[in-house]
Design a protein around this motif. Structure first.
Motif, PDB file in Angstrom:
ATOM      1  N   TRP A 176       0.807  -1.221   0.000  1.00  0.00           N
ATOM      2  CA  TRP A 176       0.000   0.000   0.000  1.00  0.00           C
ATOM      3  C   TRP A 176       0.844   1.276   0.000  1.00  0.00           C
ATOM      4  CZ3 TRP A 176      -3.892  -2.249  -1.762  1.00  0.00           C
ATOM      5  CH2 TRP A 176      -4.399  -3.422  -1.213  1.00  0.00           C
ATOM      6  N   ASP A 177       2.181   1.167  -0.044  1.00  0.00           N
ATOM      7  CA  ASP A 177       3.004   2.359  -0.261  1.00  0.00           C
ATOM      8  C   ASP A 177       2.628   2.996  -1.590  1.00  0.00           C
ATOM      9  OD1 ASP A 177       4.468   2.155   2.047  1.00  0.00           O
ATOM     10  OD2 ASP A 177       6.227   1.227   1.129  1.00  0.00           O
ATOM     11  N   ILE A 178       2.773   4.326  -1.681  1.00  0.00           N
ATOM     12  CA  ILE A 178       2.500   5.058  -2.924  1.00  0.00           C
ATOM     13  C   ILE A 178       3.781   5.772  -3.339  1.00  0.00           C
ATOM     14  CG2 ILE A 178       1.165   6.914  -4.004  1.00  0.00           C
ATOM     15  CD1 ILE A 178      -1.049   6.353  -1.947  1.00  0.00           C
ATOM     16  N   LEU A 179       4.168   5.618  -4.601  1.00  0.00           N
ATOM     17  CA  LEU A 179       5.342   6.321  -5.086  1.00  0.00           C
ATOM     18  C   LEU A 179       5.015   7.035  -6.385  1.00  0.00           C
ATOM     19  CD1 LEU A 179       7.801   3.860  -6.824  1.00  0.00           C
ATOM     20  CD2 LEU A 179       5.722   3.022  -5.757  1.00  0.00           C
ATOM     21  N   LEU A 180       5.726   8.116  -6.614  1.00  0.00           N
ATOM     22  CA  LEU A 180       5.621   8.848  -7.873  1.00  0.00           C
ATOM     23  C   LEU A 180       6.681   8.268  -8.803  1.00  0.00           C
ATOM     24  CD1 LEU A 180       4.407  11.217  -9.512  1.00  0.00           C
ATOM     25  CD2 LEU A 180       6.156  12.680  -8.478  1.00  0.00           C
ATOM     26  N   ALA A 181       6.265   7.751  -9.936  1.00  0.00           N
ATOM     27  CA  ALA A 181       7.214   7.047 -10.802  1.00  0.00           C
ATOM     28  C   ALA A 181       6.696   6.956 -12.225  1.00  0.00           C
ATOM     29  CB  ALA A 181       7.476   5.640 -10.254  1.00  0.00           C
ATOM     30  N   ASN A 182       7.619   6.675 -13.139  1.00  0.00           N
ATOM     31  CA  ASN A 182       7.223   6.175 -14.450  1.00  0.00           C
ATOM     32  C   ASN A 182       8.005   4.895 -14.676  1.00  0.00           C
ATOM     33  OD1 ASN A 182       9.815   6.836 -15.398  1.00  0.00           O
ATOM     34  ND2 ASN A 182       9.035   7.629 -17.319  1.00  0.00           N
ATOM     35  N   MET A 183       7.654   4.162 -15.696  1.00  0.00           N
ATOM     36  CA  MET A 183       8.328   2.884 -15.887  1.00  0.00           C
ATOM     37  C   MET A 183       8.631   2.646 -17.359  1.00  0.00           C
ATOM     38  SD  MET A 183       5.312   0.114 -15.164  1.00  0.00           S
ATOM     39  CE  MET A 183       5.003   0.725 -13.514  1.00  0.00           C
ATOM     40  N   GLN A 184       9.503   1.709 -17.575  1.00  0.00           N
ATOM     41  CA  GLN A 184       9.854   1.290 -18.929  1.00  0.00           C
ATOM     42  C   GLN A 184       9.188  -0.048 -19.201  1.00  0.00           C
ATOM     43  OE1 GLN A 184      13.946   1.440 -17.691  1.00  0.00           O
ATOM     44  NE2 GLN A 184      14.473   2.794 -19.373  1.00  0.00           N
ATOM     45  N   THR A 185       8.583  -0.160 -20.359  1.00  0.00           N
ATOM     46  CA  THR A 185       8.001  -1.428 -20.781  1.00  0.00           C
ATOM     47  C   THR A 185       8.712  -1.865 -22.045  1.00  0.00           C
ATOM     48  OG1 THR A 185       5.849  -0.841 -19.833  1.00  0.00           O
ATOM     49  CG2 THR A 185       5.892  -2.610 -21.462  1.00  0.00           C
ATOM     50  N   VAL A 186       9.468  -2.940 -21.937  1.00  0.00           N
ATOM     51  CA  VAL A 186      10.270  -3.434 -23.060  1.00  0.00           C
ATOM     52  C   VAL A 186       9.908  -4.890 -23.297  1.00  0.00           C
ATOM     53  CG1 VAL A 186      12.593  -3.780 -23.962  1.00  0.00           C
ATOM     54  CG2 VAL A 186      12.149  -1.872 -22.409  1.00  0.00           C
TER      55      VAL A 186
END
Length: 463
Positions: A176-186
């Motif tokens: 249930w932690d919340i983080l601000l992020a983006n991710m890579q999908t490869v």
């Protein structure tokens, strides 16, 4: 072979949804997380060198002003790692902001680098770089963790769900932690790219969803997230600043008193030591510990807490009766005074108070102030098994009784009443998730509750 739906019950019988259980174990990825990260580690210096050669010298400071908005150097800042990737792959230089290029923007430094060097790069480098440019920042909540593999996360703004292969995250994130992020999908593999240095607590979810009411079904939903990039950063940093800037409260016990470890010593006549033992043993508020030495009997002092609490009784201190003296330990001066009066009323002149020593808590040390009671001198592991088992049963009952208690956050409804409406059901789920997250962040807790027992009782899906 019958395909199992992501939201279908897991065939293993755990009671969880397939996406949060065995689906994570059965995913076979064509690439490994380490390979993507290794390629990214190669690309960042190359793109940074390109930025230094192609753009004005002060461009990185211009970006830092946008990102952080404070007159500080970014090198020693906890946001430094997050900032560098954001600067290279998501930030749009001021001169290109008004150019209509759509999203993802072709005017980021990374996009410019890709355009200039595409024909010289290997295919994996192209895929990894494109993946770093194609996903906006968003708030992701950890919904499940698989040790040594990764985390299952949900985009709180767009509703996207991803299993992120992230060994480090699996070790450090809590459910249930919340983080601000983006991710890579490869090639179907998801890994975090830009990530915030600190996580937000789950109770930040309502305010961030209210601040960014993006319709996930809208055709331009992803573009809206790209456009909200700086607003997301400002919101995140404001929440973190509030968390860090909050003044350190006085650490208190369950009576609401300042937490000060207090030890008092009383002398006694050895000839009446057994008489004192019998009086204490027959008093309802003192519970003898059966495994204590005959020459040094130990007692628990239990009573109801002074302030409103879900606990019917708490351990307020403990006593050790030797041949010539009685030593008491409490976690506040008020409790010590209360216990002294009880002993004086009960034992009169049989005891003579010798001294009292106090040891205030050092607030510079990392203390879990929400669960300060757990820092009392008493160690549950030292209790006899039958006493420890009974305390565990009592604690479990406290958590389960919450389902039928009036809760202010639910407009004074009980959780069992609230789950009858869709809105109330969602609020109860969030409250349980927040509670579970707080327990997960406790250091070395002596008791952990299985919150799926509470979910089962309220007819909520297991997590």
């Amino acid at each position: 072979m019958v395909k199992i739906g992501r939201n279908a019950p897991c065939p293993c019988g755990s009671g969880k949804k397939y996406k949060k259980c065995c689906m994570m174990k059965r995913q076979a990825e064509s690439l490994t997380r380490s390979l993507v990260h290794r390629k990214m580690d190669e690309l960042i210096p190359a793109v940074m060198e390109y930025a230094e050669q192609t753009y004005p010298e002060d461009i990185i400071h211009e970006a830092w002003d946008d990102f952080y908005g404070q007159d500080t150097e970014f090198e020693e800042n906890p946001y430094a790692d997050m900032f560098i990737k954001w600067f290279l792959f998501l930030w749009i230089p001021e001169e290109a902001e008004d150019i209509d290029g759509g999203y993802p923007s072709p005017h980021t430094i990374g996009a410019s680098f890709l355009k200039a060097h595409n024909h010289h790069m290997d295919s994996l480098s192209v895929k990894v770089l494109e993946a770093s440019l194609n996903d906006p920042l968003s708030f992701w909540q950890v919904e499940a963790i698989e040790d040594q593999r990764g985390v299952f996360v949900k985009d709180l703004l767009l509703g996207r769900e991803r299993f992120v292969e992230e060994i480090t995250g699996a070790q450090h994130f809590k459910k249930w932690d919340i983080l601000l992020a983006n991710m890579q999908t490869v090639d179907g593999l998801h890994v975090f790219n830009i990530t915030s240095p600190f996580v937000l607590p789950p109770n930040a979810k309502p305010s961030l969803q209210e601040a960014f009411p993006i319709d996930p079904t809208a055709p331009d939903a992803i573009s809206q997230l790209f456009e909200s990039d700086l607003d997301l950063l400002i919101f995140y940093q404001d929440v973190i600043d509030e968390l860090f800037a909050a003044s350190t409260p006085m650490v208190r016990n369950m009576d609401g008193k300042e937490l000060i470890f207090t030890k008092s010593v009383y002398s006694l006549d050895p000839a009446i030591r057994n008489e004192i033992f019998d009086i204490l043993s027959n008093a309802g508020s003192f519970e003898p510990l059966e495994d204590s030495e005959p020459s040094s009997a130990k007692f628990l002092w239990t009573a109801a807490p002074e302030k409103s609490s879900p606990l019917e009784t708490v351990i307020k201190g403990h006593l050790q009766l030797g041949k010539k003296r009685l030593v008491t330990e409490c976690n506040s001066a008020e409790r010590d005074n209360e216990l002294r009066k009880i002993l004086q009323d009960m034992l009169g002149t049989r005891l003579t108070h010798q001294k009292t020593a106090s040891d205030p808590i050092n607030l510079s040390l990392p203390i879990d102030r929400d669960h300060a009671e757990a820092t009392a001198p008493l160690n549950l592991d030292e209790l006899p098994r039958e006493v420890r088992d009974q305390l565990t049963v009592n604690l479990e009952n406290i958590y389960l009784k919450w389902a039928d208690e009036s809760v202010p956050a639910l407009d004074h409804q009980t959780p069992r009443q609230a789950v009858k409406s869709e809105e109330g059901r969602a609020r109860v789920i969030d409250l349980i998730n927040d509670w579970e997250n707080q327990m997960a962040h406790m250091k070395n807790p002596q008791f952990r509750f299985d919150f799926n027992r509470l979910r089962d009782d309220l007819g909520l899906p297991r997590e």
